[in-house]
Write an enzyme that holds these catalytic residues in place. Structure first.
Site, PDB file in Angstrom:
ATOM      1  CB  CYS A  65      -1.046   0.040   1.322  1.00 30.61           C
ATOM      2  SG  CYS A  65      -2.032  -1.396   1.254  1.00 30.61           S
ATOM      3  CG  ASP A  66       4.285   3.433   1.959  1.00 34.56           C
ATOM      4  OD1 ASP A  66       3.685   4.430   2.099  1.00 34.56           O
ATOM      5  OD2 ASP A  66       5.599   3.612   2.361  1.00 34.56           O
ATOM      6  CB  ALA A  67       3.675   1.335  -4.506  1.00 36.30           C
TER       7      ALA A  67
END
Length: 421
Positions: free
Chosen positions: A300-302
């Site tokens: 989720c942190d791309a």
């Protein structure tokens, strides 16, 4: 242009331009006339070659992305007695070794400080790693006393890895590093194993990733990844210029998430269609496959800073290898929302076929072609998943992190639209 209030920006020993201080610690950049006359190559898609000085907004948006983030940045500012808003002086102190090829230092600095000299810290590393266990906001850079700036929020240290020894630049040296060492994170158990596993799984899916490994230093493990923005040339280390997508779009590191004004897939798609990338015809589809891979593993942190462009002197720009590939969904305390919306959807469990259809529009690709690319990723990842987990447990020891990643990834594999190749 010279003086105490001017910083020189160099690329391969040539002065590209100058930074001057602006209000509230910001900076203003101007290309050097000699660079424009001789090279005429921009350092960013957001800073095209021009004789005019760029605004503080555009200049700062590019250069503040060279800085660390969150606790690491605060720690370095505290150690150096700097105001956190003072980007100009942070670069003055820490800009000699950054991401990419650019070095920043005082324009009138003595040439003697520009030598490439190193200090061996191998004997200190175990004590440093022990000290940083359970210290989520620590800074290995501050602990070693070196003056370097590496982007990102994780606690990491740029090093040269030489025959099993770890070296860092001497204070004041312009020496380049070749690898990034990350300590094991106390807040997120086995993050180093998580990252190495996901990076190797990405390679199985045909995505370009730099070589990486987990090393044991005394009683501790650390993650080490080789820098793709460095290369060996004989006995020397050469820097390769790069910029992340936030820099390319003139977006501050403070706004890297799409919901906060950062890049989304539509904006990334436009960057990948820039004429300067015409020499890398596979860039857009490779990027799309990485986006699909990130969805499948629950990363989720791309955000915009996790994708970069490489600049090749005289031969255009290409998409850089992928990095910071991690399954964030294995940590329930983290927000389960994507940094970039798939279609108009940020939640993993709400992404459906209509989301991917809008994603295809955003990336300027036919949905039928997108489904084929998704199938390529799915077919490559499915058989590699369990065998890679077993290999890692044999090599690094059993850990519940592998079971969690495999479970989430299998769920992701079921959710992506299937199509026969």
């Amino acid at each position: 242009m010279s003086g105490k209030k001017i910083l020189a920006v160099q690329w391969d020993g040539e002065t590209v331009g100058y930074l001057s201080p602006h209000r509230r610690g910001n900076v203003a950049f101007a290309y050097a006339p000699e660079w424009l006359e001789k090279r005429n190559q921009p350092i960013s898609l957001s800073l095209p070659c021009s004789e005019e000085r760029f605004s503080a907004q555009k200049s700062t948006a590019f250069f503040d992305n060279l800085l660390p983030e969150e606790g690491v940045y605060k720690n370095l500012c505290r150690e150096a007695r700097l105001d956190e808003a003072d980007i100009y002086n942070f670069l003055r102190l820490f800009g000699k070794e950054c991401a990419g090829a650019l070095t920043v230092f005082e324009a009138d600095a003595s040439l003697s400080v520009r030598s490439a000299t190193y200090r061996d810290i191998t004997g200190e590393l175990e004590e440093l790693l022990e000290k940083h266990q359970g210290v989520p906001q620590g800074s290995l850079i501050a602990e070693t006393g070196v003056r370097m700036s590496i982007a990102g929020a994780q606690n990491k240290l740029p090093v040269v890895l030489e025959n099993g020894r770890f070296l860092v630049p001497e204070d004041g040296s312009l020496a380049p590093t070749t690898a990034i060492l990350k300590s094991a994170a106390s807040r997120f158990p086995d993050l180093h194993r998580n990252e190495l596993f996901c990076m190797e799984l990405a390679r199985e899916a045909g995505l370009p990733t730099p070589p990486a490994e987990i090393v044991r230093i005394g009683n501790y493990q650390a993650y080490v990844i080789m820098r793709y923005d460095r290369r060996r040339e004989g006995g020397n280390i050469a820097r390769i210029h790069q910029e992340d997508f936030c820099q390319a779009m003139s977006v501050s590191r403070l706004h890297k998430y799409e919901e906060n004004g950062g890049p989304g897939f539509a904006a990334c798609g436009k960057v990948l269609l820039h004429p300067f990338l015409s020499g890398d015809p596979t860039a857009r589809e490779t990027f799309i496959k990485c986006a699909v891979f990130n969805y499948i593993i629950g990363n989720c942190d791309a955000h915009g800073k996790n994708f970069s462009l490489l600049y090749h002197r005289g031969s255009g720009i290409s998409l850089a290898p992928f990095y910071d590939l991690v399954s964030t969904m294995v940590y329930p305390e983290l927000a389960q929302k994507f940094a970039m919306a798939v279609g108009r959807t940020y939640r993993f469990d709400r992404v459906a076929e209509h989301s991917w259809k809008q994603f295809a529009v955003d990336m300027n690709i036919r949905f039928e072609r997108l489904r084929l690319l998704m199938e390529e990723v799915r077919v490559a990842v499915t058989p590699a998943l369990d065998s890679l987990a077993a290999k890692h447990e044999r090599q690094y020891g059993a850990s519940p992190i592998y079971e969690s990643i495999v479970r989430i990834t299998k769920d992701g594999l079921k959710r992506v639209p299937h199509q026969a190749i």
